[in-house]
Write a protein that holds these residues in place. Structure first.
Motif, mmCIF file in Angstrom:
data_model
loop_
_atom_site.group_PDB
_atom_site.id
_atom_site.type_symbol
_atom_site.label_atom_id
_atom_site.label_comp_id
_atom_site.label_asym_id
_atom_site.label_seq_id
_atom_site.Cartn_x
_atom_site.Cartn_y
_atom_site.Cartn_z
ATOM 1 N N ARG A 46 7.336 9.560 8.982
ATOM 2 C CA ARG A 46 6.819 10.337 7.859
ATOM 3 C C ARG A 46 7.932 10.664 6.863
ATOM 4 O O ARG A 46 9.003 11.101 7.266
ATOM 5 N N GLY A 47 7.674 10.376 5.592
ATOM 6 C CA GLY A 47 8.646 10.740 4.559
ATOM 7 C C GLY A 47 9.731 9.694 4.323
ATOM 8 O O GLY A 47 10.615 9.898 3.502
ATOM 9 N N SER A 48 9.677 8.561 5.055
ATOM 10 C CA SER A 48 10.697 7.542 4.799
ATOM 11 C C SER A 48 10.041 6.179 4.540
ATOM 12 O O SER A 48 8.878 5.965 4.861
ATOM 13 N N PHE A 49 10.848 5.263 3.972
ATOM 14 C CA PHE A 49 10.335 3.928 3.697
ATOM 15 C C PHE A 49 10.158 3.155 4.999
ATOM 16 O O PHE A 49 10.978 3.313 5.919
ATOM 17 N N PRO A 50 9.148 2.329 5.106
ATOM 18 C CA PRO A 50 8.994 1.497 6.316
ATOM 19 C C PRO A 50 10.075 0.410 6.369
ATOM 20 O O PRO A 50 10.561 -0.029 5.322
ATOM 21 N N ILE A 51 10.437 0.020 7.576
ATOM 22 C CA ILE A 51 11.422 -1.054 7.742
ATOM 23 C C ILE A 51 10.754 -2.180 8.542
ATOM 24 O O ILE A 51 10.200 -1.950 9.618
ATOM 25 N N ILE A 52 10.808 -3.393 7.960
ATOM 26 C CA ILE A 52 10.145 -4.529 8.609
ATOM 27 C C ILE A 52 11.166 -5.336 9.406
ATOM 28 O O ILE A 52 12.179 -5.790 8.864
ATOM 29 N N ASP A 53 10.889 -5.495 10.693
ATOM 30 C CA ASP A 53 11.766 -6.277 11.564
ATOM 31 C C ASP A 53 11.315 -7.741 11.506
ATOM 32 O O ASP A 53 10.300 -8.122 12.084
ATOM 33 N N ARG A 54 12.111 -8.593 10.766
ATOM 34 C CA ARG A 54 11.704 -9.988 10.547
ATOM 35 C C ARG A 54 11.635 -10.780 11.852
ATOM 36 O O ARG A 54 10.896 -11.755 11.947
ATOM 37 N N SER A 55 12.428 -10.386 12.841
ATOM 38 C CA SER A 55 12.415 -11.166 14.079
ATOM 39 C C SER A 55 11.097 -10.976 14.831
ATOM 40 O O SER A 55 10.686 -11.833 15.595
ATOM 41 N N LYS A 56 10.455 -9.850 14.594
ATOM 42 C CA LYS A 56 9.157 -9.629 15.262
ATOM 43 C C LYS A 56 7.986 -10.089 14.403
ATOM 44 O O LYS A 56 6.910 -10.395 14.908
ATOM 45 N N CYS A 57 8.197 -10.095 13.081
ATOM 46 C CA CYS A 57 7.093 -10.357 12.142
ATOM 47 C C CYS A 57 6.472 -11.741 12.377
ATOM 48 O O CYS A 57 7.190 -12.728 12.541
ATOM 49 N N ILE A 58 5.138 -11.805 12.441
ATOM 50 C CA ILE A 58 4.461 -13.102 12.598
ATOM 51 C C ILE A 58 3.842 -13.572 11.284
ATOM 52 O O ILE A 58 3.034 -14.497 11.248
ATOM 53 N N LYS A 59 4.190 -12.895 10.195
ATOM 54 C CA LYS A 59 3.720 -13.268 8.859
ATOM 55 C C LYS A 59 2.198 -13.341 8.769
ATOM 56 O O LYS A 59 1.637 -14.291 8.226
ATOM 57 N N CYS A 60 1.520 -12.381 9.337
ATOM 58 C CA CYS A 60 0.055 -12.395 9.313
ATOM 59 C C CYS A 60 -0.495 -11.797 8.022
ATOM 60 O O CYS A 60 -1.673 -11.912 7.735
ATOM 61 N N ARG A 61 0.320 -11.145 7.235
ATOM 62 C CA ARG A 61 -0.052 -10.578 5.939
ATOM 63 C C ARG A 61 -0.914 -9.319 6.046
ATOM 64 O O ARG A 61 -1.402 -8.825 5.037
ATOM 65 N N ALA A 62 -1.114 -8.824 7.245
ATOM 66 C CA ALA A 62 -1.961 -7.641 7.388
ATOM 67 C C ALA A 62 -1.408 -6.482 6.556
ATOM 68 O O ALA A 62 -2.151 -5.753 5.898
ATOM 69 N N CYS A 63 -0.070 -6.317 6.550
ATOM 70 C CA CYS A 63 0.542 -5.207 5.813
ATOM 71 C C CYS A 63 0.354 -5.374 4.312
ATOM 72 O O CYS A 63 0.079 -4.415 3.594
ATOM 73 N N ILE A 64 0.471 -6.621 3.841
ATOM 74 C CA ILE A 64 0.338 -6.885 2.406
ATOM 75 C C ILE A 64 -1.074 -6.528 1.944
ATOM 76 O O ILE A 64 -1.272 -5.923 0.891
ATOM 77 N N ILE A 65 -2.048 -6.905 2.749
ATOM 78 C CA ILE A 65 -3.437 -6.634 2.377
ATOM 79 C C ILE A 65 -3.734 -5.140 2.448
ATOM 80 O O ILE A 65 -4.434 -4.589 1.610
ATOM 81 N N GLU A 66 -3.155 -4.484 3.436
ATOM 82 C CA GLU A 66 -3.434 -3.060 3.628
ATOM 83 C C GLU A 66 -2.795 -2.201 2.526
ATOM 84 O O GLU A 66 -3.376 -1.209 2.086
ATOM 85 N N CYS A 67 -1.608 -2.589 2.070
ATOM 86 C CA CYS A 67 -0.840 -1.743 1.147
ATOM 87 C C CYS A 67 -1.603 -1.465 -0.146
ATOM 88 O O CYS A 67 -1.949 -2.386 -0.877
ATOM 89 N N PRO A 68 -1.880 -0.206 -0.429
ATOM 90 C CA PRO A 68 -2.636 0.111 -1.639
ATOM 91 C C PRO A 68 -1.800 -0.026 -2.909
ATOM 92 O O PRO A 68 -2.341 -0.051 -4.008
ATOM 93 N N GLU A 69 -0.488 -0.122 -2.768
ATOM 94 C CA GLU A 69 0.403 -0.120 -3.931
ATOM 95 C C GLU A 69 0.984 -1.495 -4.259
ATOM 96 O O GLU A 69 1.822 -1.603 -5.155
ATOM 97 N N HIS A 70 0.593 -2.530 -3.508
ATOM 98 C CA HIS A 70 1.190 -3.856 -3.721
ATOM 99 C C HIS A 70 2.702 -3.793 -3.554
ATOM 100 O O HIS A 70 3.439 -4.430 -4.306
#
Lengths: 615, 164
Positions: A588-612
């Motif tokens: 809470r209150g901080s920017f999210p950090i994406i761990d590329r080694s775990k990321c499967i590039k499913c785009r779920a976060c991109i679609i969910e993000c209301p701010e693009h």
């Protein structure tokens, strides 16, 4: 059956219809859309409810009324009160509505979409005055959603076979003249005047002739013909009969795709019923006209929507097109003169013969008469099956009828006409939808599929999608289509994978014009349209992919970096919650950090993000 | 006679029973293939050979027609079939992600069947249910507005029922 027999049956049908509506009546839409949304479960609940409580009430399954976004749809009518249509009727909601409306006589306004018929109910608008319906003119779809589709009596009670009866009393040339005056043009894509096709067939001497109903609705994103057959199959069969009588054919075929099991079963049921009562067979209505209809099930080849390929398929061969001329009206099925018409065209024939040419021609524009069905899908709020006068603008269709964007993101284009059509950008939305205007914009009318696209749709990806489709479906007979589409696809693949070169756009355009000019049939001749229109109207997106290696819509995975734009991010944490592999750390209150080694590039976060904020 | 041969003979009888409903005209080929596939779930090689004999055409012709149409399969299907629609509306509303999810979960590619013959993943050009995109058919039942999470639940539910 003779004319007197039909009159008797019609009278009986009208009595039954009146009887049905003199008691409480409940209908539920169980076409494919309804079923996908759970209509059969709702129906089951209702049946049990009505039986358990011994309620005297008719329960009728009907076709699609076109408000697909609100499926499952149920209607209740009590004698002397308007019919009320309810949306999103889950089994639980169904119980509540039936209890209140049917048992206590209190319509439930909060679940109602609208009401039809005389009288007013407080809090429920007239269905045809609601935003989705107001600009529509429902003629060919007038019975869909109101009658039990395969019930001949329901069809007869609502003007069914008036058209055939009238046609059988006319000279063939009078029928041709009626169609000519109506201005009816083929509803399957090319828009060829129906009367002219029929006339050529009449004028070609032959002992044997055939009529074929093309129900191979192969365009992905289109479902008008499916809904029409599922909701009002007899209107199509009646049109086929009239066509058969006019051109002098004794046999008709319906070529319907196997992917439409419900439409197929409705057709078979309706044909069996017509055979039973004698409206198919020998000496129909006491005339010397004899006619039979066979249903042919397609086997999954898009190219079979092309008329010569369709004929090859009925003949049991690979569905490959041949050069025209000779056109099928001269040399078609088994080498005999054959008329091939689309589902909607034939349904129109039955309506035009019933109501007359002027009734049809008073709608539409100078060159494009009448109304036309469209399937409205994609990123629009109210998806569904609609019917509007030709000449209506895309803006009216997308915003007034469709209610605009479903997600709140800006709408940027519509795709019209399927893989043969094109993408029309939002600044051309005042374009009237008629055959000529759409062609001048680089698209085509097609059979009527409209898919709405918003900011989250990548137009290069859309072009790639369509070309992948046509390339797969190319039958391989002619070189420009077989190799040209493949080369174009490879270039698009390069662009969407970040390997695009600056000369690629020009190369695409050159290839496109060669494929257009050189291909044998409509599939190849129109396959470049989605590419050409996206290049024409969305060149900037292509350039972003090629020059900046960036996909502005965030769709092309190889070009995505999965970085958080801290200028846009509001630290809401929705991306972290939606990530299926826990690759996003957020507090809470901080920017999210994406761990590329775990990321499967499913785009779920991109679609969910209301701010693009993720790219 | 081995058990395998016995099964094959039974299958041949089933093919012959289908063929006995037809008159042997060449135009019947596609319908015959559709009936055989309805019976077995795919087109076994021996059946194609029998059909060729029945219609008096070369085997290559039968295979040529069968391989032209997307509907026909030459390998047996899994017990459960997932068909993901890849129509335009489904595509722009996320069917590629649904396909990805199924592939990851079952470890198979489009058109493949798991080695234990439990699952087959197919895609279809369009089932015309665009208004409820993206759609998936699982064992004949159509599901609308499917997300990757939803398809995972559906698969789990089917597997749960099977375990019981």
């Amino acid at each position: 059956m003779n004319v007197e027999g039909l009159e008797r049956l019609r009278q009986e049908a009208k009595n039954q219809w009146r009887e049905l509506h003199s008691k409480p009546l409940l209908t539920i839409g169980t076409a494919t859309c309804g079923r996908g949304a759970g209509a059969l479960e709702t129906l089951e609940t209702i049946r049990r409810f009505v039986a358990d409580r011994n309620i005297e009430c008719g329960v009728v399954e009907v076709g699609c009324i076109g408000l697909c976004y609100a499926e499952p749809i149920m209607s209740i009518s009590l004698p002397g009160m308007p019919i009320v249509f309810y949306g999103e009727v889950t089994p639980k909601r169904a119980g509540e509505i039936v209890e209140q409306h049917l048992l206590l006589g209190k319509p439930v306004a909060k679940y109602a979409i609208g009401a039809v018929g005389d009288g007013e109910i407080k809090g429920i608008p007239n269905l045809f005055e609601t935003p989705m319906m107001r600009k529509q003119v429902r003629l060919v779809l007038s019975r869909c959603g109101f009658i039990e589709p395969a019930n001949l009596m329901h069809y007869l009670a609502n003007g069914g076979f008036d058209g055939l009866q009238r046609a059988l009393n006319m000279e063939r040339m009078q029928i041709i003249d009626e169609l000519r005056r109506s201005g009816l043009r083929g509803r399957g894509g090319a828009g060829f005047p129906t009367w002219r096709k029929w006339l050529v067939c009449i004028q070609t001497p032959s002992e044997e002739k055939f009529v074929i109903c093309n129900s191979d609705e192969g365009d992905p994103g289109a479902f008008m013909n499916r809904s029409l057959i599922e909701g009002d199959p007899y209107s199509v069969l009646e049109g086929l009969l009239i066509a058969g009588y006019t051109i002098g054919a004794a046999e008709g075929f319906i070529y319907c795709r196997a992917e439409y099991p419900l439409a197929l079963s409705r057709l078979r049921e309706a044909i069996a019923e017509l055979e039973r009562v004698g409206l198919l067979g020998d000496n129909i209505l006491g005339s010397d006209f004899c006619f039979r209809i066979r249903v042919v099930e397609g086997a999954g080849a898009f190219v079979c929507g092309e008329e010569t390929a369709l004929i090859a398929s009925i003949e049991g061969k690979r569905g490959m097109p041949r050069t025209r001329p000779p056109f099928p009206a001269v040399k078609g099925l088994w080498g005999k003169p054959t008329v091939i018409n689309n589902v909607e065209t034939l349904a129109w024939v039955s309506h035009i013969l019933r109501h007359g040419a002027e009734w049809f021609a008073k709608h539409g524009t100078e060159g494009s008469k009448g109304t036309k069905t469209f399937s409205l899908a994609g990123k629009v709020k109210r998806t569904g099956l609609i019917e509007v006068p030709l000449g209506a603008t895309l803006r009216e269709i997308v915003y007034d009828i469709g209610g605009g964007s479903a997600s709140g993101r800006e709408i940027k284009a519509v795709q019209i006409g399927g893989p043969s059509g094109g993408c029309i950008p939002v600044d051309l939305f005042d374009l009237p939808v008629d055959y000529e205007s759409l062609t001048s914009a680089g698209a085509i009318m097609g059979s009527g599929g409209i898919v709405v696209m918003d900011e989250d749709t990548c137009m290069v990806d859309v072009a790639h999608y369509f070309l992948q489709f046509t390339q797969r479906e190319s039958c391989g007979k002619c070189v420009p289509c077989r190799l040209g589409t493949k080369q174009m696809l490879t270039i698009l693949e390069d662009i969407t994978h970040g390997r695009g070169k600056s000369e690629d756009i020009q190369l695409l355009e050159e290839l496109a014009s060669a494929v257009k000019v050189g291909s044998l049939c409509g599939l190849g001749q129109t396959a470049p349209n989605p590419v050409l229109t996206t290049v024409r109207y969305f060149r900037g997106e292509y350039e972003a992919h090629i020059k900046d290696r960036r996909c502005p819509a965030g769709v092309c995975v190889p070009l995505l970096r999965f970085e958080v734009d801290e200028g846009k991010c509001t630290k809401c944490g929705r991306c972290a919650r939606v990530c299926p592999v826990g690759a996003i750390a957020w507090e809470r209150g901080s920017f999210p950090i994406i761990d590329r080694s775990k990321c499967i590039k499913c785009r779920a976060c991109i679609i969910e993000c209301p701010e693009h904020a993720i790219n | 006679m081995s058990q395998m041969e016995l099964i094959e003979e039974k299958m041949e009888e089933r093919v012959d029973r289908i063929l006995s409903c037809f008159s042997g005209r060449r135009e019947e080929l596609i319908v015959i293939l559709q009936r055989i596939q309805d019976e077995f779930g795919y087109l076994p090689e021996f059946a194609l050979i029998r059909v060729a004999k029945f219609l008096g055409v070369p085997e290559a012709h039968v295979y040529g027609v069968a391989s032209f149409y997307a509907q026909f399969r030459f390998k047996p299907m899994g017990k459960n079939v997932i068909t993901v629609c890849r129509g335009t509306a489904c595509h722009v509303r996320g069917s590629p992600m649904v396909i990805e999810e199924v592939k990851n979960r079952l470890g198979i590619e489009e058109g493949d069947t798991t080695p234990d013959l439990r699952w087959t993943l197919e895609t279809v050009a369009c089932i015309g249910m665009c208004a409820l995109a993206p759609c998936v058919i699982v064992n004949g039942k159509v599901h609308g507005k499917v997300t990757p999470r939803r398809i995972a639940e559906i698969i789990k539910a089917v597997e749960g029922v099977e375990k019981k």
